[in-house]
Enzyme design. Structure first.
Site, PDB file in Angstrom:
ATOM      1  N   ASP A  98      52.511 -19.274  38.030  1.00 19.96           N
ATOM      2  CA  ASP A  98      51.648 -18.139  37.682  1.00 19.96           C
ATOM      3  C   ASP A  98      50.318 -18.637  37.133  1.00 19.96           C
ATOM      4  OD1 ASP A  98      51.539 -15.076  37.014  1.00 19.96           O
ATOM      5  OD2 ASP A  98      50.777 -16.103  35.238  1.00 19.96           O
ATOM      6  N   TYR A 122      41.963 -18.424  34.237  1.00 22.90           N
ATOM      7  CA  TYR A 122      42.531 -19.627  33.599  1.00 22.90           C
ATOM      8  C   TYR A 122      41.732 -20.874  33.986  1.00 22.90           C
ATOM      9  CZ  TYR A 122      46.713 -16.625  33.000  1.00 22.90           C
ATOM     10  OH  TYR A 122      47.591 -15.606  32.702  1.00 22.90           O
ATOM     11  N   LYS A 125      45.491 -14.009  39.904  1.00 26.42           N
ATOM     12  CA  LYS A 125      45.072 -12.687  39.422  1.00 26.42           C
ATOM     13  C   LYS A 125      43.565 -12.534  39.506  1.00 26.42           C
ATOM     14  CE  LYS A 125      48.677 -13.275  35.901  1.00 26.42           C
ATOM     15  NZ  LYS A 125      48.525 -14.671  35.477  1.00 26.42           N
ATOM     16  N   HIS A 131      44.343  -8.215  36.877  1.00 25.52           N
ATOM     17  CA  HIS A 131      44.723  -8.815  35.592  1.00 25.52           C
ATOM     18  C   HIS A 131      44.843  -7.783  34.460  1.00 25.52           C
ATOM     19  CE1 HIS A 131      44.621 -13.086  33.720  1.00 25.52           C
ATOM     20  NE2 HIS A 131      45.348 -12.301  32.963  1.00 25.52           N
ATOM     21  N   LEU A 182      58.236 -16.230  25.523  1.00 19.84           N
ATOM     22  CA  LEU A 182      58.739 -16.907  24.314  1.00 19.84           C
ATOM     23  C   LEU A 182      57.953 -16.470  23.078  1.00 19.84           C
ATOM     24  CD1 LEU A 182      59.075 -20.532  25.783  1.00 19.84           C
ATOM     25  CD2 LEU A 182      60.893 -18.824  25.477  1.00 19.84           C
ATOM     26  N   ILE A 211      57.971 -16.272  32.997  1.00 17.69           N
ATOM     27  CA  ILE A 211      57.072 -17.373  33.360  1.00 17.69           C
ATOM     28  C   ILE A 211      56.677 -18.166  32.110  1.00 17.69           C
ATOM     29  CG2 ILE A 211      56.125 -16.522  35.545  1.00 17.69           C
ATOM     30  CD1 ILE A 211      53.907 -15.116  33.884  1.00 17.69           C
ATOM     31  N   LYS A 246      55.555 -21.045  29.570  1.00 21.67           N
ATOM     32  CA  LYS A 246      54.571 -22.123  29.725  1.00 21.67           C
ATOM     33  C   LYS A 246      54.881 -23.239  28.734  1.00 21.67           C
ATOM     34  CE  LYS A 246      50.529 -23.902  27.927  1.00 21.67           C
ATOM     35  NZ  LYS A 246      50.167 -24.208  26.525  1.00 21.67           N
ATOM     36  N   SER A 247      54.727 -24.465  29.185  1.00 25.28           N
ATOM     37  CA  SER A 247      54.733 -25.627  28.299  1.00 25.28           C
ATOM     38  C   SER A 247      54.009 -26.741  29.024  1.00 25.28           C
ATOM     39  CB  SER A 247      56.167 -26.058  27.968  1.00 25.28           C
ATOM     40  OG  SER A 247      56.133 -27.266  27.234  1.00 25.28           O
ATOM     41  N   VAL A 248      53.414 -27.661  28.283  1.00 28.90           N
ATOM     42  CA  VAL A 248      52.853 -28.862  28.906  1.00 28.90           C
ATOM     43  C   VAL A 248      53.706 -30.083  28.574  1.00 28.90           C
ATOM     44  CG1 VAL A 248      50.486 -27.991  28.993  1.00 28.90           C
ATOM     45  CG2 VAL A 248      51.261 -29.231  26.955  1.00 28.90           C
ATOM     46  N   ARG A 293      60.267 -29.875  27.317  1.00 32.21           N
ATOM     47  CA  ARG A 293      60.361 -28.417  27.195  1.00 32.21           C
ATOM     48  C   ARG A 293      60.290 -27.731  28.554  1.00 32.21           C
ATOM     49  NH1 ARG A 293      56.418 -27.113  22.072  1.00 32.21           N
ATOM     50  NH2 ARG A 293      57.956 -27.480  20.419  1.00 32.21           N
ATOM     51  N   ASN A 349      63.275 -25.260  29.473  1.00 30.71           N
ATOM     52  CA  ASN A 349      63.061 -23.848  29.820  1.00 30.71           C
ATOM     53  C   ASN A 349      63.598 -23.500  31.210  1.00 30.71           C
ATOM     54  OD1 ASN A 349      61.768 -23.648  27.356  1.00 30.71           O
ATOM     55  ND2 ASN A 349      59.694 -23.693  28.212  1.00 30.71           N
TER      56      ASN A 349
HETATM   57  P1  NAD Z   1      54.979 -18.428  26.179  1.00 30.45           P
HETATM   58  O1  NAD Z   1      55.688 -17.296  25.539  1.00 30.45           O
HETATM   59  O2  NAD Z   1      55.429 -18.924  27.484  1.00 30.45           O
HETATM   60  O3  NAD Z   1      54.932 -19.594  25.105  1.00 30.45           O
HETATM   61  C1  NAD Z   1      54.342 -20.829  25.418  1.00 30.45           C
HETATM   62  C2  NAD Z   1      54.271 -21.678  24.169  1.00 30.45           C
HETATM   63  O4  NAD Z   1      55.534 -21.742  23.548  1.00 30.45           O
HETATM   64  C3  NAD Z   1      53.913 -23.134  24.480  1.00 30.45           C
HETATM   65  O5  NAD Z   1      52.525 -23.310  24.467  1.00 30.45           O
HETATM   66  C4  NAD Z   1      54.590 -23.896  23.362  1.00 30.45           C
HETATM   67  O6  NAD Z   1      53.796 -23.867  22.201  1.00 30.45           O
HETATM   68  C5  NAD Z   1      55.818 -23.063  23.105  1.00 30.45           C
HETATM   69  N1  NAD Z   1      57.020 -23.514  23.811  1.00 30.45           N
HETATM   70  C6  NAD Z   1      57.240 -23.512  25.163  1.00 30.45           C
HETATM   71  N2  NAD Z   1      58.477 -23.952  25.428  1.00 30.45           N
HETATM   72  C7  NAD Z   1      59.057 -24.223  24.255  1.00 30.45           C
HETATM   73  C8  NAD Z   1      60.341 -24.712  23.897  1.00 30.45           C
HETATM   74  N3  NAD Z   1      61.267 -24.980  24.821  1.00 30.45           N
HETATM   75  N4  NAD Z   1      60.604 -24.888  22.576  1.00 30.45           N
HETATM   76  C9  NAD Z   1      59.675 -24.603  21.631  1.00 30.45           C
HETATM   77  N5  NAD Z   1      58.456 -24.128  21.898  1.00 30.45           N
HETATM   78  C10 NAD Z   1      58.146 -23.944  23.208  1.00 30.45           C
HETATM   79  O7  NAD Z   1      53.414 -18.008  26.185  1.00 30.45           O
HETATM   80  P2  NAD Z   1      52.234 -17.848  27.220  1.00 30.45           P
HETATM   81  O8  NAD Z   1      51.758 -19.126  27.754  1.00 30.45           O
HETATM   82  O9  NAD Z   1      51.271 -16.950  26.518  1.00 30.45           O
HETATM   83  O10 NAD Z   1      52.864 -16.972  28.402  1.00 30.45           O
HETATM   84  C11 NAD Z   1      53.440 -17.552  29.559  1.00 30.45           C
HETATM   85  C12 NAD Z   1      52.605 -17.283  30.773  1.00 30.45           C
HETATM   86  O11 NAD Z   1      52.393 -15.882  30.938  1.00 30.45           O
HETATM   87  C13 NAD Z   1      51.172 -17.837  30.697  1.00 30.45           C
HETATM   88  O12 NAD Z   1      51.129 -19.223  30.864  1.00 30.45           O
HETATM   89  C14 NAD Z   1      50.520 -17.044  31.800  1.00 30.45           C
HETATM   90  O13 NAD Z   1      50.891 -17.594  33.057  1.00 30.45           O
HETATM   91  C15 NAD Z   1      51.154 -15.675  31.597  1.00 30.45           C
HETATM   92  N6  NAD Z   1      50.298 -14.778  30.773  1.00 30.45           N
HETATM   93  C16 NAD Z   1      49.745 -13.696  31.380  1.00 30.45           C
HETATM   94  C17 NAD Z   1      48.948 -12.819  30.664  1.00 30.45           C
HETATM   95  C18 NAD Z   1      48.384 -11.618  31.340  1.00 30.45           C
HETATM   96  O14 NAD Z   1      47.509 -10.947  30.765  1.00 30.45           O
HETATM   97  N7  NAD Z   1      48.815 -11.305  32.533  1.00 30.45           N
HETATM   98  C19 NAD Z   1      48.690 -13.052  29.289  1.00 30.45           C
HETATM   99  C20 NAD Z   1      49.272 -14.165  28.693  1.00 30.45           C
HETATM  100  C21 NAD Z   1      50.088 -15.001  29.430  1.00 30.45           C
END
Ligand code: NAD
Length: 274
Positions: free
Chosen positions: A45, A50, A75, A108, A190, A229, A231-233, A237, A241
């Protein structure tokens, strides 16, 4: 793959678990998305805003994985809303991705004060008809925006991607989506990894199943029927996930999660974004 697919309202299959790349810099996206693909993710995604479609696309096209096994979402950014500007923005996204189609193209944000989402969506319908998106949908649409869109256009959105996590369970939106056959995709599943993963209920359910807090939160989404969806880098993790298919939450766990709903958003209210 071990990831179940959901069937969208136009028959297209979408993996229920994918990988989000918000806030991943473009010059890191190729490596991070490659790590996710190696871990087994097949759905990615991204979004024009982005600014990492180029790196994401390089990982996808360089993966050696057959295109039809991958599911790529991008998006349309707010500033490009409008019929012709949407067609141009979509071309630019495809170009950056290095692809000749995306699996899912989303608006979006609705930006109701600008009142351009209906015209914008008609451009998405053209993109769909041309086969350059396999499915089209929206993000951050409130039920009232969906009602208007469905009333004035021909293709019911396949997906609405909304903020959704245990503190913002979005029951009204999920009910509205179900009434139209729209899949609910959870962003920030998350809770952006903040204190949600330290809530006593989440910790207790995790301990009970010998899993991590992130894994039980993702499991909760999957059992509700949401697309997620996370996210982590961090490679460990990213793998953690993805490893959410060998166990199930029971009725007590689900009841405990239900009690966490506070209706509390991390992001803006969709009616306020202009
Ligand atoms: P998320 O809820 O996926 O949380 C990501 C964060 O959680 C990471 O940066 C890290 O700090 C932590 N994390 C991840 N895995 C973990 C683990 N196993 N243990 C502990 N901590 C962990 O948040 P996000 O990135 O805001 O949302 C996911 C995706 O949703 C985004 O990357 C994007 O693709 C999408 N998104 C879309 C919109 C929209 O307006 N459509 C807005 C925000 C996000």
């Amino acid at each position: 793959s071990q990831v179940p697919s959901i069937t969208l309202n136009n028959g297209v299959a979408m993996p229920q678990l994918g990988f989000g790349v918000w806030q991943v810099p473009d010059d890191e996206a190729e490596q991070v998305v490659t790590t996710a693909l190696e871990a087994g993710y097949r759905s990615i995604d991204t979004a024009a805003v982005y600014k990492n479609e180029t790196g994401t696309g390089r990982a996808v096209t360089g993966s050696g994985i057959a295109r039809e096994e991958l599911f790529v979402t991008t998006k349309l950014w707010n500033t490009e809303q409008g019929h012709d500007s949407t067609l141009r923005a979509f071309d630019a996204s495809l170009e950056r991705l290095g692809l000749d189609y995306v699996d899912l193209y989303l608006i979006h944000w609705p930006m109701p004060a600008r009142d351009t989402y209906v015209d914008t969506y008609r451009a998405l319908e053209k993109i769909l008809a041309d086969g350059r998106a396999k499915a089209i949908g929206v993000s951050n649409f409130l039920p009232e925006h969906l009602e208007r869109l469905i009333g004035e256009t021909s293709v019911v959105p396949a997906v609405n991607q909304i903020e959704l996590h245990p503190r913002l369970q979005q029951q009204a939106a999920r009910t509205a989506h179900a009434a139209h056959g729209i899949a609910t995709e959870a962003w920030s599943p998350l809770g952006q990894g903040k204190d949600l993963l330290e809530v006593p209920t989440v910790l207790a359910v995790a301990r009970k199943h010998d899993r991590t807090p992130a894994q039980v939160v993702l499991r909760w989404h999957l059992q509700l029927g949401n697309v997620v969806i996370p996210k982590s880098v961090t490679p460990s993790r990213i793998a953690e996930n993805f490893d959410v298919f060998g166990f199930e939450l029971d009725a007590d766990d689900l009841a405990a999660f239900a009690a966490l709903d506070e209706g509390k958003r991390l992001g803006p209210h969709p009616a306020d974004v202009e």
